[in-house]
Scaffold this motif. Structure first.
Motif, mmCIF file in Angstrom:
data_model
loop_
_atom_site.group_PDB
_atom_site.id
_atom_site.type_symbol
_atom_site.label_atom_id
_atom_site.label_comp_id
_atom_site.label_asym_id
_atom_site.label_seq_id
_atom_site.Cartn_x
_atom_site.Cartn_y
_atom_site.Cartn_z
ATOM 1 N N ILE A 18 0.842 -1.210 0.000
ATOM 2 C CA ILE A 18 0.000 0.000 0.000
ATOM 3 C C ILE A 18 0.875 1.258 0.000
ATOM 4 C CG2 ILE A 18 -1.624 1.345 1.419
ATOM 5 C CD1 ILE A 18 -2.909 -1.364 2.193
ATOM 6 N N ALA A 21 2.604 1.507 -3.453
ATOM 7 C CA ALA A 21 1.651 1.909 -4.489
ATOM 8 C C ALA A 21 1.235 3.363 -4.286
ATOM 9 C CB ALA A 21 0.427 0.994 -4.458
ATOM 10 N N LEU A 24 3.975 5.500 -5.681
ATOM 11 C CA LEU A 24 3.926 5.520 -7.151
ATOM 12 C C LEU A 24 2.785 6.412 -7.648
ATOM 13 C CD1 LEU A 24 4.600 1.773 -8.042
ATOM 14 C CD2 LEU A 24 6.003 3.715 -8.700
ATOM 15 N N ALA A 25 1.633 6.294 -6.963
ATOM 16 C CA ALA A 25 0.479 7.109 -7.348
ATOM 17 C C ALA A 25 0.793 8.588 -7.147
ATOM 18 C CB ALA A 25 -0.748 6.707 -6.533
ATOM 19 N N TYR A 28 2.771 9.815 -9.953
ATOM 20 C CA TYR A 28 1.884 9.972 -11.124
ATOM 21 C C TYR A 28 1.147 11.302 -11.039
ATOM 22 C CZ TYR A 28 -2.681 9.446 -13.449
ATOM 23 O OH TYR A 28 -3.827 9.650 -14.160
ATOM 24 N N PHE A 29 0.594 11.593 -9.850
ATOM 25 C CA PHE A 29 -0.164 12.839 -9.713
ATOM 26 C C PHE A 29 0.736 14.059 -9.956
ATOM 27 C CE2 PHE A 29 -2.851 10.180 -6.731
ATOM 28 C CZ PHE A 29 -3.791 9.921 -7.707
ATOM 29 N N ARG A 58 -9.447 13.639 -14.774
ATOM 30 C CA ARG A 58 -9.082 12.220 -14.637
ATOM 31 C C ARG A 58 -8.150 12.023 -13.450
ATOM 32 N NH1 ARG A 58 -8.306 12.301 -20.225
ATOM 33 N NH2 ARG A 58 -6.047 12.265 -19.972
ATOM 34 N N GLY A 62 -8.720 9.809 -10.233
ATOM 35 C CA GLY A 62 -7.687 8.834 -9.872
ATOM 36 C C GLY A 62 -7.250 8.999 -8.435
ATOM 37 N N VAL A 65 -9.809 7.512 -6.265
ATOM 38 C CA VAL A 65 -9.763 6.035 -6.299
ATOM 39 C C VAL A 65 -8.594 5.527 -5.457
ATOM 40 C CG1 VAL A 65 -9.468 4.020 -7.796
ATOM 41 C CG2 VAL A 65 -10.912 5.888 -8.539
ATOM 42 N N VAL A 66 -7.437 6.180 -5.583
ATOM 43 C CA VAL A 66 -6.266 5.761 -4.784
ATOM 44 C C VAL A 66 -6.567 5.946 -3.290
ATOM 45 C CG1 VAL A 66 -3.859 6.302 -4.228
ATOM 46 C CG2 VAL A 66 -4.577 6.188 -6.597
ATOM 47 N N MET A 68 -9.442 5.878 -1.892
ATOM 48 C CA MET A 68 -10.396 4.835 -1.491
ATOM 49 C C MET A 68 -9.672 3.500 -1.289
ATOM 50 S SD MET A 68 -13.799 3.750 -3.563
ATOM 51 C CE MET A 68 -12.989 2.731 -4.747
ATOM 52 N N ALA A 69 -8.784 3.146 -2.239
ATOM 53 C CA ALA A 69 -8.048 1.883 -2.136
ATOM 54 C C ALA A 69 -7.200 1.862 -0.870
ATOM 55 C CB ALA A 69 -7.170 1.681 -3.369
ATOM 56 N N THR A 70 -6.550 2.996 -0.565
ATOM 57 C CA THR A 70 -5.705 3.066 0.636
ATOM 58 C C THR A 70 -6.554 2.907 1.896
ATOM 59 O OG1 THR A 70 -4.322 4.599 -0.584
ATOM 60 C CG2 THR A 70 -3.905 4.455 1.773
ATOM 61 N N ILE A 72 -9.533 1.387 2.142
ATOM 62 C CA ILE A 72 -10.008 -0.012 2.243
ATOM 63 C C ILE A 72 -8.866 -0.923 2.701
ATOM 64 C CG2 ILE A 72 -10.922 -1.987 0.934
ATOM 65 C CD1 ILE A 72 -12.328 0.039 -0.909
ATOM 66 N N GLY A 73 -7.675 -0.723 2.104
ATOM 67 C CA GLY A 73 -6.513 -1.539 2.478
ATOM 68 C C GLY A 73 -6.203 -1.430 3.954
ATOM 69 N N ILE B 64 -6.815 -6.286 -2.517
ATOM 70 C CA ILE B 64 -6.196 -4.950 -2.432
ATOM 71 C C ILE B 64 -5.002 -4.858 -3.390
ATOM 72 C CG2 ILE B 64 -4.681 -3.621 -0.861
ATOM 73 C CD1 ILE B 64 -7.618 -2.886 -0.663
ATOM 74 N N PHE B 67 -6.307 -4.573 -6.854
ATOM 75 C CA PHE B 67 -6.922 -3.253 -7.033
ATOM 76 C C PHE B 67 -5.837 -2.212 -7.339
ATOM 77 C CE2 PHE B 67 -9.947 0.010 -4.798
ATOM 78 C CZ PHE B 67 -10.338 0.481 -6.042
ATOM 79 N N TYR B 68 -4.775 -2.235 -6.545
ATOM 80 C CA TYR B 68 -3.657 -1.309 -6.781
ATOM 81 C C TYR B 68 -2.995 -1.566 -8.133
ATOM 82 C CZ TYR B 68 -3.328 1.388 -2.516
ATOM 83 O OH TYR B 68 -3.565 2.298 -1.528
ATOM 84 N N MET B 75 -2.911 4.280 -14.527
ATOM 85 C CA MET B 75 -2.106 5.504 -14.431
ATOM 86 C C MET B 75 -0.967 5.490 -15.445
ATOM 87 S SD MET B 75 -1.743 6.011 -10.378
ATOM 88 C CE MET B 75 -3.043 6.720 -9.394
ATOM 89 N N TRP B 87 -11.977 4.722 -14.941
ATOM 90 C CA TRP B 87 -12.050 4.581 -13.485
ATOM 91 C C TRP B 87 -13.327 3.870 -13.043
ATOM 92 C CZ3 TRP B 87 -7.564 4.922 -11.542
ATOM 93 C CH2 TRP B 87 -6.654 5.873 -11.973
#
Lengths: 80, 286
Positions: A18, A21, A24-25, A28-29, A58, A62, A65-66, A68-70, A72-73, B64, B67-68, B75, B87
């Motif tokens: 997590i 990732a 990395l995200a 990207y941003f 976008r 994104g 979404v990241v 949200m994923a973080t 949930i993780g 997870i 998902f990542y 990306m 998305w």
């Protein structure tokens, strides 16, 4: 290896993934923000400006979404 | 003297075969009644719930990670200009995946297996003339009287039939084990739904074939008993034939399900419904 230890190791691995990732995200941003900002500021073409704006949108989705994923993780790691 | 020796030899063989056949048939029928007539009972499988919870925990972790992986792939494609990220599809597939991890075992345990058990119970109530509570078997052949006098060919047929009963029970236990493994594998496969959704339709085909195998086996078990009930050698042979088909039941069902595409229809239908609901809400807000 005891069951609890096995799950601790697994959770550590998930945390590392997590974090990695997320990093990395973040890159990207940052890159996309620079790219889209540059395109928007330096272009006189309305179509290109519109594309840069869409790129920002976008990117924002994104980021959501990241996030949200973080979330949930982290919830799953704390649950198990 | 020779005649007497021959007679006592045949009597000994008959006696031994009768004993073995009766014992095997008794045990076989009692086990078959317990395991085939009662449908699938997952509580008979040791550590089932414990393994299930462990696998679900592992599956959520894999969910997870996948998902990542999907987010980072989108990306990367956006950054390199290969494709614009979708998305909605990523989040939608993640939501389906998470739901499947949670609900796949529940759907199989609380919906499919009870349906299968109800059908088994319905077939078990069919008015077939059998009596498995007697001491031995009453199939026109009484173990106490008729077997010894029935002749060696009938005794051998009965012995083969008895072994067939045991094989049927073993096949049913193998099906139990396969159903348990299918339920355990469900969440793990669901975690990879985001990247490989096609694997799940294959999984459901296998699960439906496995869960409804006891129904097919029960129907064939009725045939096994009905045909054996005639008490003749050809009746026993018919019965053995049905028993063999009952043993290899899953492969027959799988073949039909793969050809009819029943489960892929269920999966794609569910997927279509999900996207439809999500898109309608999305449009409604916009």
């Amino acid at each position: 290896m005891p069951f609890e230890t096995l799950f601790d190791k697994y959770n550590e691995l998930l945390k590392a993934i997590i974090t990695g990732a997320g990093g990395l995200a973040g890159s990207y941003f940052a890159l996309m923000a620079i790219k889209n900002g540059f395109d928007y500021a330096n272009s006189d073409d309305p179509h290109k400006k519109h594309e840069a704006k869409s790129g920002f949108k976008r990117m924002a989705i994104g980021a959501g979404v990241v996030g949200m994923a973080t979330y949930i993780g982290n919830q799953l790691i704390s649950f198990f | 003297m020779w005649d007497e020796a021959k007679k006592s030899f045949w009597e000994a063989i008959n006696g031994w075969l009768e004993k073995v056949a009766t014992d095997l048939a008794k045990q076989g029928l009692s086990l078959a009644a317990r395991y085939i007539q009662n449908g699938v009972k997952l509580e008979e499988i040791p550590y089932f719930s414990f393994i299930m919870v462990t696998i679900q925990a592992l599956a959520y972790g894999l969910f997870i990670i996948t998902f990542y992986k999907e987010i980072l792939r989108a990306m990367k494609e956006d950054m390199t200009g290969e494709a614009q990220p979708n998305w909605l599809a990523i989040v939608g597939n993640a939501a389906i995946s998470a739901s499947l991890i949670t609900f796949t075992p529940t759907i199989i345990k609380d919906v499919l297996i009870p349906i299968s058990n109800e059908i088994v119970a319905y077939i078990a109530d069919a008015p077939v003339k059998w009596n498995i509570k007697v001491d031995g078997i009453k199939l026109g052949l009484s173990p106490d009287v008729a077997l010894a006098a029935a002749g060696l060919h009938l005794l051998l047929g009965f012995l083969i039939w008895s072994i067939g009963m045991i094989a049927l029970v073993i096949a049913q236990m193998i099906t139990y084990a396969q159903i348990a493994i299918a339920i355990w594998l469900g969440p793990l496969l669901a975690s990879s739904y985001q990247s490989r959704s096609e694997i799940f339709s294959v999984y459901w085909k296998e699960v439906i074939a496995l869960v409804f195998t006891p129904v097919l086996r029960m129907a064939l078990f009725v045939m096994v008993i009905s045909t054996a009930g005639k008490g003749t050698l050809d009746g026993l042979l018919w019965s053995v034939g049905f028993a063999i088909v009952a043993v290899i039941g899953p492969s027959i069902l799988k073949g039909y399900i793969h050809k009819s595409g029943a489960s892929s229809g269920i999966v794609s239908g569910g997927k279509f419904l999900f996207y439809r609901v999500v898109l309608t809400r999305f449009r409604g807000r916009g």
